[in-house]
Enzyme design. Structure first.
Site, mmCIF file in Angstrom:
data_model
loop_
_atom_site.group_PDB
_atom_site.id
_atom_site.type_symbol
_atom_site.label_atom_id
_atom_site.label_comp_id
_atom_site.label_asym_id
_atom_site.label_seq_id
_atom_site.Cartn_x
_atom_site.Cartn_y
_atom_site.Cartn_z
ATOM 1 N N HIS A 82 -24.903 19.975 11.209
ATOM 2 C CA HIS A 82 -24.008 18.198 10.841
ATOM 3 C C HIS A 82 -23.818 18.101 12.052
ATOM 4 C CE1 HIS A 82 -22.108 15.030 8.939
ATOM 5 N NE2 HIS A 82 -21.034 14.844 9.675
ATOM 6 N N ASP A 161 -14.456 10.449 -1.317
ATOM 7 C CA ASP A 161 -14.831 10.352 -0.332
ATOM 8 C C ASP A 161 -15.516 9.004 0.430
ATOM 9 O OD1 ASP A 161 -15.358 10.672 3.132
ATOM 10 O OD2 ASP A 161 -17.439 9.844 2.527
ATOM 11 N N ARG A 168 -10.860 3.248 4.635
ATOM 12 C CA ARG A 168 -10.105 3.315 5.818
ATOM 13 C C ARG A 168 -11.036 2.474 7.281
ATOM 14 N NH1 ARG A 168 -12.852 9.235 6.330
ATOM 15 N NH2 ARG A 168 -11.724 9.304 8.952
ATOM 16 N N SER A 183 -13.896 14.200 5.196
ATOM 17 C CA SER A 183 -14.575 13.556 4.869
ATOM 18 C C SER A 183 -15.655 14.736 5.049
ATOM 19 C CB SER A 183 -14.301 12.766 5.852
ATOM 20 O OG SER A 183 -15.882 11.467 5.821
ATOM 21 N N LYS A 187 -17.887 16.790 1.699
ATOM 22 C CA LYS A 187 -19.326 16.408 1.199
ATOM 23 C C LYS A 187 -20.387 17.733 1.765
ATOM 24 C CE LYS A 187 -19.051 13.172 4.268
ATOM 25 N NZ LYS A 187 -19.574 11.465 4.824
#
Ligand code: URA
Ligand code: CA
Length: 442
Positions: A82, A161, A168, A183, A187
């Site tokens: 990621h 999320d 947010r 967050s 995921k």
């Protein structure tokens, strides 16, 4: 306990219990906690912070707010990567196939571009026929057959999320480190892999503008992984200029294909960051003795073309026309009405770039979305012609714009001229990699 009391507790700097955090996430997803109360809580978290234990509890509560994917029937250690988001950041399309070519199993659910940053799904969709919306069955089938699949999120993954991020975004609470960590990690944990490498970006094109908060975010995410028994490593890399030279969808796929075809030197920053990420994945997957061994394997998969073959096969299995994925043929997908150079306004050295604004300029040309419903033009964007440290003469091209719709060209050009700083003296270059944080072997 009333939610108003929890807001007060956090606003006064207290720590929330695991049970309180679970009640908060469930209550918010179910609609029992209204947006105005959750907004106040998010602001209190931004200002007061959270302990590692609170952040881990929040991550787990968010992860379990929807489907949790089980990949345990697939062979080997399931590896994922990621990036916290960058410009010219094409690492997934390089690293995922290379790791598969070295025997890894890469099952990755990717995202779309967000703001000035590009997204892997949009890049894959620049290849004709390539369909990133796949069922779980077909995802598993592709991973099993090819060792690597990159698709869009399926099912109802981490609804907490989606709802929290939307709030947010409009309450100026995106930049809270525990909120970003939970967050991202919720995921990643929900999508079922055993080991995750995180590319945490620091610089003008990233959420974290300097290495220190990036290191804090990275350490927090590695700790969360350790608490829940997943292997996580984080590489903190520079985002003070685009990582690759290409910024745009087909343009970035072309650069990935060039790299996988051995056309980029190992000294190239995109090449180097891909190697670092791949090394961590192979080591966590038990596929390499150490990082040096991992790098030898990854470089061999570039040289033999085995990595490119994995990418081509993956695209074919996603329904795409993989015959485009060669150095010559990618030019067809990057064909535009006109290419325009942005000239250097003075002699000197490139000493700094605003990578965020470079990403925004590519977005203005149609490479990204300004609104959720906007369509992307896969061929457009820009290719950098200089890097920080380059010497330029007045009039030399700083970058080349790939344009189909000329509406915002002047604005994009002005933004780029302003984003690339030219000084009489050569500056001090920023390092490409700031740190690597590894968890204790799980
Ligand atoms: N990326 C995410 O997925 N979440 C954040 O909060 C920030 C970046
Ligand atoms: Ca990205």
């Amino acid at each position: 306990m009333r939610f108003v009391d929890l807001i007060e507790k956090k606003a006064e700097g207290g720590a929330l219990s695991e049970q309180e955090i679970r009640a908060m996430v469930t209550g918010f997803v179910d609609g029992e906690i209204p947006d105005y109360q959750m907004s106040a809580m998010l602001m209190a978290i931004l200002q007061r912070g959270m302990t590692s234990e609170e952040t881990a509890a929040l991550t787990l509560a968010m992860m379990h707010s929807g489907d949790v994917v089980d990949l345990s029937d697939l062979p080997g250690v399931k590896l994922d990567k990621h990036s916290t988001g960058g410009v010219g950041d094409t690492t997934t399309l390089v690293v995922a196939p290379l790791v598969a070519a070295c025997g890894g199993t890469v099952a990755k659910m990717s995202g779309r571009g967000l703001g000035h940053t590009g997204g892997t799904l949009d890049k894959l969709e620049s290849i004709p026929g390539c369909c990133i919306e796949q069922s779980m069955e077909s995802f598993r089938r592709i991973v099993r057959e090819n060792g690597v699949a990159v698709i869009g999120q399926t099912g109802n993954l981490v609804p907490a999320d989606k709802k929290m991020y939307a709030l947010r975004d409009v309450t100026a609470t995106v930049r809270s480190i525990p909120l970003i960590a939970s967050s991202i990690m919720s995921k990643k944990l929900a999508s079922g892999s055993d080991a995750i490498v995180l590319d945490v970006k620091a610089g003008t094109g990233a959420f974290m503008q300097t290495p220190e908060p990036a290191r804090e975010l990275a350490q927090l995410m590695v700790n969360i992984g350790a608490l829940v028994g997943r292997r996580v490593a984080a590489v903190i890399t520079d985002m003070n200029q685009p990582l690759g030279m290409a910024v745009g969808n087909a343009l970035e796929v072309r650069e990935a294909v060039e790299l996988l075809s051995g056309k980029l030197p190992p000294s190239d920053p995109l090449y180097e960051v891909c190697m670092l990420l791949g090394e961590q994945m192979l080591c966590m997957g038990g596929l390499a003795a150490d990082e040096a061994d991992a790098r030898r394997q990854l470089m061999a998969a570039v040289d033999s073309g085995a990595g490119l073959k994995k990418l081509q096969r993956m695209v074919a299995l996603l329904g795409g026309d993989s015959s485009y994925l060669t150095v010559g043929r990618m030019d067809e997908l990057c064909a535009v009405r006109e290419q325009l150079d942005v000239p250097a306004p003075a002699d000197g050295f490139v000493t700094a770039m605003n990578a965020e604004h470079i990403g925004t300029a590519a977005q203005m040309l149609g490479a990204g979305r300004a609104r959720k419903e906007d369509a992307i033009d896969p061929a457009v964007g820009l290719v950098m012609r200089v890097r920080c440290g380059s010497a330029v003469k007045r009039g030399d091209p700083l970058c080349t714009l790939y344009v189909n719709d000329g509406r915002y060209v002047d604005e994009a050009r002005a933004l780029l001229t302003e984003s690339i700083v030219i000084s009489p003296q050569r500056g001090t270059p920023t390092p490409m990699v700031y740190d690597i944080i590894r968890s204790a072997r799980a």
